[in-house]
Scaffold this active site. Sequence first.
Site, PDB file in Angstrom:
ATOM      1  N   LEU A  10      -0.308   3.422  -9.376  1.00 22.72           N
ATOM      2  CA  LEU A  10      -1.191   4.556  -9.088  1.00 22.72           C
ATOM      3  C   LEU A  10      -0.599   5.384  -7.955  1.00 22.72           C
ATOM      4  CD1 LEU A  10      -4.636   2.691  -9.176  1.00 22.72           C
ATOM      5  CD2 LEU A  10      -3.323   3.656 -11.083  1.00 22.72           C
ATOM      6  N   ARG A  17      -5.342  10.870   4.525  1.00 23.92           N
ATOM      7  CA  ARG A  17      -5.235  10.341   5.894  1.00 23.92           C
ATOM      8  C   ARG A  17      -3.830  10.473   6.470  1.00 23.92           C
ATOM      9  NH1 ARG A  17      -7.996   4.844   3.994  1.00 23.92           N
ATOM     10  NH2 ARG A  17      -7.350   5.719   1.979  1.00 23.92           N
ATOM     11  N   SER A 414      49.593  24.548  20.257  1.00 23.21           N
ATOM     12  CA  SER A 414      48.210  24.737  20.726  1.00 23.21           C
ATOM     13  C   SER A 414      47.785  26.191  20.642  1.00 23.21           C
ATOM     14  CB  SER A 414      48.095  24.264  22.180  1.00 23.21           C
ATOM     15  OG  SER A 414      48.265  22.881  22.210  1.00 23.21           O
TER      16      SER A 414
HETATM   17  C1  UD1 Z   1      -7.822   0.599  -2.198  1.00 27.37           C
HETATM   18  C2  UD1 Z   1      -8.916  -0.298  -2.810  1.00 27.37           C
HETATM   19  C3  UD1 Z   1      -9.413  -1.282  -1.746  1.00 27.37           C
HETATM   20  C4  UD1 Z   1      -8.230  -2.080  -1.210  1.00 27.37           C
HETATM   21  C5  UD1 Z   1      -7.121  -1.156  -0.703  1.00 27.37           C
HETATM   22  C6  UD1 Z   1      -5.878  -1.967  -0.372  1.00 27.37           C
HETATM   23  C7  UD1 Z   1     -10.108   0.993  -4.533  1.00 27.37           C
HETATM   24  C8  UD1 Z   1     -11.370   1.710  -4.877  1.00 27.37           C
HETATM   25  N1  UD1 Z   1     -10.033   0.511  -3.295  1.00 27.37           N
HETATM   26  O1  UD1 Z   1      -8.394   1.382  -1.151  1.00 27.37           O
HETATM   27  O2  UD1 Z   1     -10.365  -2.171  -2.296  1.00 27.37           O
HETATM   28  O3  UD1 Z   1      -8.673  -2.955  -0.184  1.00 27.37           O
HETATM   29  O4  UD1 Z   1      -6.759  -0.213  -1.715  1.00 27.37           O
HETATM   30  O5  UD1 Z   1      -4.856  -1.165   0.156  1.00 27.37           O
HETATM   31  O6  UD1 Z   1      -9.249   0.873  -5.367  1.00 27.37           O
HETATM   32  N2  UD1 Z   1      -5.134   6.924  -6.408  1.00 27.37           N
HETATM   33  C9  UD1 Z   1      -4.970   7.629  -7.594  1.00 27.37           C
HETATM   34  N3  UD1 Z   1      -6.007   8.413  -8.014  1.00 27.37           N
HETATM   35  C10 UD1 Z   1      -7.186   8.525  -7.341  1.00 27.37           C
HETATM   36  C11 UD1 Z   1      -7.321   7.786  -6.143  1.00 27.37           C
HETATM   37  C12 UD1 Z   1      -6.292   6.993  -5.702  1.00 27.37           C
HETATM   38  O7  UD1 Z   1      -3.918   7.559  -8.236  1.00 27.37           O
HETATM   39  O8  UD1 Z   1      -8.077   9.260  -7.825  1.00 27.37           O
HETATM   40  C13 UD1 Z   1      -4.001   6.067  -5.962  1.00 27.37           C
HETATM   41  C14 UD1 Z   1      -3.433   6.461  -4.610  1.00 27.37           C
HETATM   42  O9  UD1 Z   1      -2.345   7.364  -4.777  1.00 27.37           O
HETATM   43  C15 UD1 Z   1      -2.970   5.119  -4.040  1.00 27.37           C
HETATM   44  C16 UD1 Z   1      -3.898   4.111  -4.696  1.00 27.37           C
HETATM   45  O10 UD1 Z   1      -4.500   4.752  -5.811  1.00 27.37           O
HETATM   46  O11 UD1 Z   1      -1.639   4.805  -4.398  1.00 27.37           O
HETATM   47  C17 UD1 Z   1      -4.977   3.587  -3.760  1.00 27.37           C
HETATM   48  O12 UD1 Z   1      -5.688   4.703  -3.197  1.00 27.37           O
HETATM   49  P1  UD1 Z   1      -6.089   4.693  -1.668  1.00 27.37           P
HETATM   50  O13 UD1 Z   1      -6.828   5.958  -1.402  1.00 27.37           O
HETATM   51  O14 UD1 Z   1      -4.950   4.359  -0.805  1.00 27.37           O
HETATM   52  O15 UD1 Z   1      -7.149   3.482  -1.663  1.00 27.37           O
HETATM   53  P2  UD1 Z   1      -7.587   2.607  -0.422  1.00 27.37           P
HETATM   54  O16 UD1 Z   1      -8.632   3.357   0.356  1.00 27.37           O
HETATM   55  O17 UD1 Z   1      -6.399   2.134   0.317  1.00 27.37           O
HETATM   56 MG    MG Z   2      -4.354   2.638   0.307  1.00 27.68          MG
END
Ligand code: UD1
Ligand code: MG
Length: 468
Positions: A10, A17, A414
């Site tokens: 993903l 952030r 030089s």
């Molecule tokens: C996520 C988990 C959380 C876990 C944590 C660990 C969920 C809902 N939560 O939170 O339980 O403890 O990771 O690091 O999954 N992304 C998409 N599409 C979206 C949203 C996110 O592709 O619509 C991808 C982001 O690019 C990223 C990953 O999903 O690579 C995780 O998203 P992020 O926002 O980092 O989730 P966390 O808040 O870290």
């Molecule tokens: Mg994350």
Amino acid sequence: MSNSIGMVILAAGKGTRMKTENPKALAQCAGKPLLDYVIDAAFTFAKNSSLRAEVGVVVGHRKELLEKWWENHNQKSLIKTAWQKEQKGTADALKACFTDIPDFWNNDFTLVACADTPLISADEFKELFSVLIQDPELVGVAATFETLNPTGYGRILRGTKGFRIIEEKDADESQRKITEVNSAFYILKTSHIKSILGTIENKNKSGEFYLTDLFQENFAVKPVKFKSETPFLGVNTLEQLANVDKIIRSNKLKDLMINGVRFLNPEQVYLDFHVEIGTGTIIYPGCTLIGQTKIGSSVVIESNCFIKNSYIADEVEILASSYIEGADIKSGATIGPMARLRPGSDIGEKVKIGNFVEVKKSKLERGAKVSHLSYIGDAEIGENTNIGCGFITCNYDGANKHKTKIGSNTFIGSDCQAVAPIEIGNDAFVAAGSTITKNIPDGGFGIARPQQVTKEGAARKFLKTKKT
Ligand code: UD1
Ligand code: MG
């Protein structure tokens, strides 16, 4: 026939952030995009198993940048991309993958990983998978770990059969105290995803579709608790990026030291993941070694050198404060101190480039010397030719660049300039202070400076007389 696995990464999120415009998945960590660490770990896991595997990367925010990354990827043929049009949560991202790459429904297993966790390795995937296949009843496993600071992570609520995950935003005070957290690495039977994914709702504080809802207390799912949290450290902020970057670089330094590379002060060297260094090489403090850089054996690199995308052969010496980019330096050469080698510098064996010398897009053959204060641009310089102090190739006429060719065993005095295009032959001699505008043949002597006039006794007129 062997089982198959779709490995979905993903990478569609914006990474709000991080406070930067570029997709988080492409943020460079020790010179390599975050996403590539996860992909490499996934491929290594698949290669060491009997599984047939393919990778799907879900892109979204600034997808054109991720598509460009994919175009240039050396495993492009094994990677597919899917497009999540709106970032509506991790479950929606997985859905986008199955919509755009429907073949993924045919895989027996689906591994889901986040792109922002670069310390993950094939070992964690292997352990997770082994738990899933041990029990034929199980439909999914999630990697978890204990942490002293669970802030930001989904918490694990273990039930009598399965377990569920509650996101921080949705957790009550007692749930927030739970220290076992979700790493966001999962392996599931694809059939389980097929039956549940479409039913996931977004009734939570974020209004997002959570992938974590694939796990419920009444499902045959299992949390697999890992001993160390390090492999799962996620990057959500630039501070976390700096932290994992430091871990990757210090692991790399350790490996290099085990293999006989001496760092006089390892903490003061910044180096990228891809950099290779041979045995017996000594690196002084304050050096930066980045990009596709390869350094041979028994090389010495003194303090404060910056080296990017360069090849440095055995027994080269790079003296303090030199800046080297896109250069190919052959064995036994000496560079610096305070030299600058720009892209296309092809430095032959035992060549000497001294202080305050700049070289660009030029080839210097074995044993040539440019020892002080010179500019060599768009030039070819033959074997054992000696260039004196303060030589300039005048390669640019304000519109175009022109070539300078100097043969072998030639001597340039030089303070000379060669106005390109120009050729000076082998065994030639150019007198100091000359501005050379016409070719000099092999064995020729060139002098191009005004005749000196000496007036005996005339100095007195120009010297200030001391008042007594
Ligand atoms: C996520 C988990 C959380 C876990 C944590 C660990 C969920 C809902 N939560 O939170 O339980 O403890 O990771 O690091 O999954 N992304 C998409 N599409 C979206 C949203 C996110 O592709 O619509 C991808 C982001 O690019 C990223 C990953 O999903 O690579 C995780 O998203 P992020 O926002 O980092 O989730 P966390 O808040 O870290
Ligand atoms: Mg994350």
